[in-house]
Write an enzyme that holds these catalytic residues in place. Structure first.
Site, PDB file in Angstrom:
ATOM      1  N   SER A   9      28.318  32.813  39.995  1.00  0.00           N
ATOM      2  CA  SER A   9      28.992  34.002  40.536  1.00  0.00           C
ATOM      3  C   SER A   9      29.367  33.755  41.990  1.00  0.00           C
ATOM      4  CB  SER A   9      28.051  35.202  40.427  1.00  0.00           C
ATOM      5  OG  SER A   9      28.529  36.240  41.238  1.00  0.00           O
ATOM      6  N   HIS A  34      32.480  32.669  37.879  1.00  0.00           N
ATOM      7  CA  HIS A  34      32.388  34.099  37.620  1.00  0.00           C
ATOM      8  C   HIS A  34      32.804  34.828  38.900  1.00  0.00           C
ATOM      9  CE1 HIS A  34      30.725  37.623  35.534  1.00  0.00           C
ATOM     10  NE2 HIS A  34      30.193  37.985  36.688  1.00  0.00           N
ATOM     11  N   ASP A  36      33.125  38.261  40.675  1.00  0.00           N
ATOM     12  CA  ASP A  36      32.678  39.658  40.623  1.00  0.00           C
ATOM     13  C   ASP A  36      33.515  40.538  41.528  1.00  0.00           C
ATOM     14  OD1 ASP A  36      30.398  39.835  38.861  1.00  0.00           O
ATOM     15  OD2 ASP A  36      29.328  38.570  40.292  1.00  0.00           O
ATOM     16  N   MET A  38      33.719  44.306  42.929  1.00  0.00           N
ATOM     17  CA  MET A  38      32.979  45.572  43.053  1.00  0.00           C
ATOM     18  C   MET A  38      33.807  46.516  43.911  1.00  0.00           C
ATOM     19  SD  MET A  38      29.138  44.147  43.683  1.00  0.00           S
ATOM     20  CE  MET A  38      28.516  42.704  42.821  1.00  0.00           C
ATOM     21  N   HIS A  67      35.084  39.594  36.389  1.00  0.00           N
ATOM     22  CA  HIS A  67      34.265  40.732  35.953  1.00  0.00           C
ATOM     23  C   HIS A  67      34.569  41.897  36.883  1.00  0.00           C
ATOM     24  CE1 HIS A  67      29.813  42.371  35.780  1.00  0.00           C
ATOM     25  NE2 HIS A  67      30.661  43.172  35.159  1.00  0.00           N
ATOM     26  N   MET A  69      34.018  45.405  38.136  1.00  0.00           N
ATOM     27  CA  MET A  69      33.096  46.552  38.141  1.00  0.00           C
ATOM     28  C   MET A  69      33.788  47.651  38.934  1.00  0.00           C
ATOM     29  SD  MET A  69      29.655  44.321  38.843  1.00  0.00           S
ATOM     30  CE  MET A  69      30.572  42.933  39.497  1.00  0.00           C
ATOM     31  N   MET A 138      24.797  42.982  30.713  1.00  0.00           N
ATOM     32  CA  MET A 138      24.209  43.027  32.056  1.00  0.00           C
ATOM     33  C   MET A 138      22.688  43.121  31.932  1.00  0.00           C
ATOM     34  SD  MET A 138      26.873  42.823  33.927  1.00  0.00           S
ATOM     35  CE  MET A 138      25.891  42.792  35.440  1.00  0.00           C
ATOM     36  N   ASP A 176      24.450  38.336  32.346  1.00  0.00           N
ATOM     37  CA  ASP A 176      24.755  38.430  33.778  1.00  0.00           C
ATOM     38  C   ASP A 176      23.688  39.275  34.475  1.00  0.00           C
ATOM     39  OD1 ASP A 176      25.893  38.607  36.276  1.00  0.00           O
ATOM     40  OD2 ASP A 176      27.704  39.657  35.622  1.00  0.00           O
TER      41      ASP A 176
HETATM   42  C1  DX5 Z   1      25.835  41.950  39.324  1.00  0.00           C
HETATM   43  C2  DX5 Z   1      26.955  40.928  39.223  1.00  0.00           C
HETATM   44  C3  DX5 Z   1      26.394  39.587  38.924  1.00  0.00           C
HETATM   45  C4  DX5 Z   1      25.464  39.069  39.983  1.00  0.00           C
HETATM   46  C5  DX5 Z   1      24.880  37.747  39.617  1.00  0.00           C
HETATM   47  O1  DX5 Z   1      26.278  43.089  39.892  1.00  0.00           O
HETATM   48  O2  DX5 Z   1      27.835  41.282  38.192  1.00  0.00           O
HETATM   49  O3  DX5 Z   1      27.380  38.674  38.519  1.00  0.00           O
HETATM   50  O4  DX5 Z   1      26.050  39.042  41.244  1.00  0.00           O
HETATM   51  O5  DX5 Z   1      23.957  37.375  40.610  1.00  0.00           O
HETATM   52  P1  DX5 Z   1      22.434  37.038  40.271  1.00  0.00           P
HETATM   53  O6  DX5 Z   1      22.439  35.896  39.309  1.00  0.00           O
HETATM   54  O7  DX5 Z   1      21.848  36.671  41.604  1.00  0.00           O
HETATM   55  O8  DX5 Z   1      21.806  38.268  39.674  1.00  0.00           O
HETATM   56 ZN    ZN Z   2      29.163  39.735  37.192  1.00  0.00          ZN
END
Ligand code: DX5
Ligand code: ZN
Length: 223
Positions: A9, A34, A36, A38, A67, A69, A138, A176
């Site tokens: 990630s 990956h 992320d 947010m 991904h 979110m 998740m 994840d």
């Molecule tokens: C969670 C994210 C993950 C996360 C993974 O909110 O979607 O992808 O950052 O990080 P670790 O492996 O440290 O939990």
């Molecule tokens: Zn993620």
């Protein structure tokens, strides 16, 4: 069992040095990056988004597993497709028209994924499985890297993997959240074939070694 896919990630890396981090991930032979996203609403933090994804796309051929979110996947999905996502996963909890979103991703020639929060049953997406290439289960409440892995999700992973096997769905089962050397073997044995790892890969040490160690841990039967 086919080899497990490892997807570090990127947002857990050193944000000011992401170009270097990406080169190291290439060197480490990861299966995907990956990415992320947010939005500060669906999850508390605000991280990297579309312009950043465009820049990552411009410097690597690695598979980009995006991904999102976000509270409004219906509104922003096309932006992430245009920016170069190879796999695009949105949260079923946030989608207004999940089936339509999957169709849009597939029409763009990309892989469609859905992510499930810990409180969401996999049965909620049973009707969508024929459209999906990946389901991300998740194992933390999304929003931060380096959280405690929720072992209470293991029965969900096992049940879902068994269901896919029984129904002949060739869907990547991605886990994840809090994946590490201690649980990778268990997760693979439960039926996951793809592991996202933030803290376990970006731990201040050698990334090539960290990815290799994770791959090895996933291939070994847990004690
Ligand atoms: C969670 C994210 C993950 C996360 C993974 O909110 O979607 O992808 O950052 O990080 P670790 O492996 O440290 O939990
Ligand atoms: Zn993620």
């Amino acid at each position: 069992m086919s080899q497990i896919k490892i997807a570090p990630s990127l947002a857990a890396g050193r944000l000011l040095y992401l170009g270097d981090e990406i080169r190291k991930l290439e060197e480490a032979g990861v299966d995907a990056v990956h990415f992320d996203v947010m939005d500060g609403h669906f999850v508390p933090l605000l991280t990297i988004g579309v312009p950043f994804l465009e820049q990552v796309r411009a410097v690597t051929n690695l598979h980009l597993d995006v991904h999102i979110m976000v509270t409004n996947p219906d509104d922003v999905l096309d932006d992430y497709l245009n920016a170069g996502a190879d796999t695009l996963s949105f949260h079923i909890e946030a989608a207004r028209h999940a089936h339509r979103l999957c169709a849009r991703i597939k029409q763009a020639g990309r892989r469609a994924g859905i992510a499930l929060n810990p409180a969401t049953h996999w049965q909620n997406i049973e009707f969508l499985l024929p459209e999906l290439d990946q389901v991300t289960i998740m194992t933390v409440n999304p929003g931060y890297s380096r959280q405690q892995h929720l072992t209470s999700m293991h029965s969900k992973i096992r049940e879902f993997a068994n269901f896919c096997r029984a129904e002949n769905y060739a869907i990547d089962i991605c886990v994840d959240g809090g994946v590490n050397l201690g649980n990778a073997g268990t997760l693979a044995q439960l039926g996951a074939n793809m592991l996202v790892a933030g803290g376990a890969v970006f731990n201040g040490g050698n990334m090539v070694d960290a990815v290799q160690a994770l791959r090895k841990a996933a291939s070994e039967r847990p004690v």
